[in-house]
Design a protein around this motif. Sequence first.
Motif, PDB file in Angstrom:
ATOM      1  N   TYR A  53       3.307   4.653 -12.293  1.00 18.07           N
ATOM      2  CA  TYR A  53       2.293   3.705 -11.818  1.00 18.07           C
ATOM      3  C   TYR A  53       1.729   2.927 -13.004  1.00 18.07           C
ATOM      4  CZ  TYR A  53      -1.626   1.714  -9.302  1.00 18.07           C
ATOM      5  OH  TYR A  53      -2.495   0.836  -8.736  1.00 18.07           O
ATOM      6  N   TYR A  98       1.310   6.070  -7.082  1.00 20.51           N
ATOM      7  CA  TYR A  98       0.062   6.636  -7.593  1.00 20.51           C
ATOM      8  C   TYR A  98      -0.013   8.141  -7.398  1.00 20.51           C
ATOM      9  CZ  TYR A  98      -4.888   6.902  -8.698  1.00 20.51           C
ATOM     10  OH  TYR A  98      -6.092   7.205  -9.270  1.00 20.51           O
ATOM     11  N   THR A  99       0.496   8.647  -6.247  1.00 21.74           N
ATOM     12  CA  THR A  99       0.363  10.068  -5.955  1.00 21.74           C
ATOM     13  C   THR A  99       1.582  10.895  -6.355  1.00 21.74           C
ATOM     14  OG1 THR A  99       1.155   9.715  -3.692  1.00 21.74           O
ATOM     15  CG2 THR A  99      -1.229   9.684  -4.036  1.00 21.74           C
ATOM     16  N   ILE A 155       0.838  -1.211   0.000  1.00 24.31           N
ATOM     17  CA  ILE A 155       0.000   0.000   0.000  1.00 24.31           C
ATOM     18  C   ILE A 155       0.867   1.253   0.000  1.00 24.31           C
ATOM     19  CG2 ILE A 155      -1.645   1.332   1.385  1.00 24.31           C
ATOM     20  CD1 ILE A 155      -2.880  -1.410   2.186  1.00 24.31           C
ATOM     21  N   ALA A 156       1.933   1.256   0.798  1.00 22.52           N
ATOM     22  CA  ALA A 156       2.809   2.439   0.856  1.00 22.52           C
ATOM     23  C   ALA A 156       3.475   2.701  -0.488  1.00 22.52           C
ATOM     24  CB  ALA A 156       3.858   2.254   1.943  1.00 22.52           C
ATOM     25  N   GLY A 207       2.576   1.503  -3.448  1.00 17.48           N
ATOM     26  CA  GLY A 207       1.536   1.806  -4.428  1.00 17.48           C
ATOM     27  C   GLY A 207       1.029   3.230  -4.282  1.00 17.48           C
ATOM     28  N   GLY A 208       0.872   3.689  -3.041  1.00 24.12           N
ATOM     29  CA  GLY A 208       0.442   5.060  -2.809  1.00 24.12           C
ATOM     30  C   GLY A 208       1.464   6.073  -3.299  1.00 24.12           C
ATOM     31  N   LEU A 209       2.746   5.785  -3.056  1.00 24.98           N
ATOM     32  CA  LEU A 209       3.790   6.684  -3.552  1.00 24.98           C
ATOM     33  C   LEU A 209       3.794   6.738  -5.080  1.00 24.98           C
ATOM     34  CD1 LEU A 209       6.806   5.858  -1.204  1.00 24.98           C
ATOM     35  CD2 LEU A 209       5.537   8.007  -1.343  1.00 24.98           C
TER      36      LEU A 209
END
Length: 142
Positions: A36, A29-30, A22-23, A25-27
């Motif tokens: 991504y 994605y954002t 999640i960490a 993937g979040g980095l």
Amino acid sequence: MNGKLRMRLMGWITFINATIGIALGGLLYTIWPEHYFTWYPSIPIFYWIMSMTMTFILDRVKRKNGDVTVTTFMVVRFCKFTLAIAFLWLYAQLINERLKAFGFTMMLFYFIYLGMETYTVYLFEKKRMKREKIEYEEQSQK
């Protein structure tokens, strides 16, 4: 490994895998949306399945042989590496979307898990060596 310990270990594997997945993937994605790719979740899922399988295999070997050897661990690790290469090859053949980002992310996850597995085996070996030393000292006192 008893059932409670196995479930605890699998819980930790799942927690760490979800946290890293999640960490990262979040980095991606954002902060780095250009890197991504839609198949990103397949990488944490792949490594979660591999970690669960490795835990199961090493537990079976320990039950059968009484202890897990470094050779067994390395064979399982080699199989994991081979499967990771096969997974990357399948991705390249079937999807081929952002192949460099996918390959780099696979490599990053591989090294993260390599470090975690090495540390885990180090702790188990340290505990085993301490247990054998105590047993040796007890035998020499008799």
